[in-house]
Scaffold this active site. Structure first.
Site, PDB file in Angstrom:
ATOM      1  N   SER A 211      68.116  42.789  61.153  1.00  0.00           N
ATOM      2  CA  SER A 211      66.947  43.023  62.002  1.00  0.00           C
ATOM      3  C   SER A 211      66.653  41.758  62.795  1.00  0.00           C
ATOM      4  O   SER A 211      67.542  40.924  62.982  1.00  0.00           O
ATOM      5  CB  SER A 211      65.755  43.462  61.144  1.00  0.00           C
ATOM      6  N   ASN A 212      65.435  41.607  63.250  1.00  0.00           N
ATOM      7  CA  ASN A 212      65.093  40.406  64.015  1.00  0.00           C
ATOM      8  C   ASN A 212      63.662  39.995  63.692  1.00  0.00           C
ATOM      9  O   ASN A 212      62.989  40.635  62.898  1.00  0.00           O
ATOM     10  CB  ASN A 212      65.286  40.659  65.511  1.00  0.00           C
TER      11      ASN A 212
END
Ligand code: CTP
Length: 404
Positions: A211-212
């Site tokens: 993810s980020n």
């Protein structure tokens, strides 16, 4: 958001009264001046002294204890309050306000208050579902007062049921909304607004993902602000743990492809789509159905990636009446890169921010954004809270669209 607003907090006698010390603090933290009026029953649950110390104002508990000969205290208090909140509101006080009864300090002061009230009922589930309580709540709504729906949860009686005082942050949200909305033209009234928020999650296996750093805060702020502008807001979010903004419909998704499907389902009758989500450009090609076990040999452990669809570009390609607002998180050549994204994705607006700056971008409460339109107008905003930035973004976009 409540700087210099006079908030009257009217406490009546329920077990949730003890939470009002914290509510007073939260309102003060938002910049409000808070004064408290308590029924005699409320003083059985929390002392006036606690609230006096927290608010630095005298607390009214008795209609006939007139300490100031120069005015009548309950009339002065009623007129002082720009916003009045009744919390927790017992069935008793709800019945009194609905029927114009004034027989103690809370109901007497509220009868002299001439603006709509915010009422947060909290009581036993059977008292709440009593036909008399329901009738009185309906009357209050008809009179234009705002009722904050009680939550379902663990009641003081020791079982789960409807009747709990809502989260205090929800009550504060309603107060802020009431205050902010006074100064806003309802330019989104009757319009459907779709907002995406958070970083998408691309699974490696059932317990691991890529993810980020996106916190979802900017998307949530834009959804909240759009609702304040009168919009019918549908928020598509990856952040299950964030409190849903009051009055906004929230749909949770995980991956970029799920987000794309969710946005496209809402697209046809949407007037505005805001792609504030940080969409992963790639997903895992060889996703494992079961948890990948540690084998002691990592030489064959390779994660293959394949490209995700570009949601915004896809929406841009089939745009009809919709206004598309995208984001551009950049670390260099901000305006140039943002302009090229507008063109590439057929967006109408791009909100660009330099994520390498301290008070801007991912995981912080502030943002410094540049708003760029497809006709190449550039509006540079200073660093401000994400909520203020969201209000300014909507103001800029809506006023420009209103002019055209
Ligand atoms: N976006 C999208 N789908 C993707 C990637 C991005 O809809 N697969 C949207 C984002 O929500 C944002 C805008 O496109 O509104 C720009 O996102 P950004 O990550 O800045 O741009 P990219 O197109 O990914 O380009 P790059 O990473 O090369 O800067």
């Amino acid at each position: 958001m409540l700087t210099d607003q006079n908030v009257g907090l009217f406490i009546t006698g329920g077990i949730a009264s003890y939470k009002m010390a914290e509510l007073a603090r939260l309102l003060i933290k938002q910049g409000a001046n808070v004064r408290v009026v308590m029924s005699r029953s409320a003083t059985e649950f929390i002392t006036p002294m606690t609230l006096q110390i927290l608010t630095k104002n005298e607390v009214l508990t008795d209609t006939f204890e007139e300490r100031h000969p120069e005015f009548v205290q309950h009339v002065e208090m009623a007129q002082w309050a720009d916003i009045a909140i009744v919390a927790p509101a017992t069935a008793n006080v709800i019945g009194k306000i609905a029927n114009g009864i004034a027989d103690e300090i809370v109901s007497t002061t509220l009868l002299a208050h001439d603006k709509p009230l915010i009422i947060a009922p909290a009581m036993n589930d059977r008292m709440l579902s009593n036909p008399a309580t329901k009738r009185n709540l309906a009357l209050l709504e008809e009179d234009g007062h705002t009722i904050i729906e009680p939550d379902t949860g663990f009641l003081a009686e020791g079982y789960e049921a409807r009747g709990r005082l809502p989260e205090l942050t929800r009550i504060v949200d309603v107060v802020i909304k009431r205050h902010v909305q006074k100064g806003l033209r309802q330019l989104l009234h009757g319009k459907k607004v779709v907002v995406t928020a958070g970083g998408t999650v691309e699974r490696i296996d059932p317990v691991r993902y890529i993810s980020n750093d996106s916190s979802g805060k900017m998307g949530y702020a834009l959804a909240r602000a759009a609702e304040w502008y009168g919009g019918d807001v549908h928020l598509i979010s990856t952040k299950k743990s964030m409190v849903a903004p009051e009055g906004v419909t929230v749909e949770y998704v995980e991956s970029a492809r799920e987000m794309q499907e969710a946005v496209e389902r809402q697209y046809d009758d949407a007037q505005f789509v805001v792609m504030a989500a940080a969409v992963s450009d790639y997903r895992v090609k060889n996703k494992a159905d079961q948890k990948i076990k540690k084998s002691g040999d990592s030489s064959d452990l390779v994660i293959d990636l394949e490209e995700n669809p570009d949601i915004l570009a896809g929406l841009g390609a089939k745009k009809k009446h919709q206004t598309l607002i995208g984001f551009a998180a950049e670390t260099e050549n901000l305006i140039e890169n943002a302009m090229s994204k507008i063109k590439r994705k057929n967006a109408d607006w791009i909100i660009a921010n330099d994520v390498s700056k301290d008070g801007s971008g991912f995981n912080v409460d502030t943002n410094e954004v540049t708003i760029i339109s497809s006709d190449k107008s550039v509006y540079q905003l200073p660093e401000m809270t994400k909520l203020d930035a969201a209000l300014s973004i909507w103001q800029t976009v809506l006023e420009a669209e209103d002019r055209s």
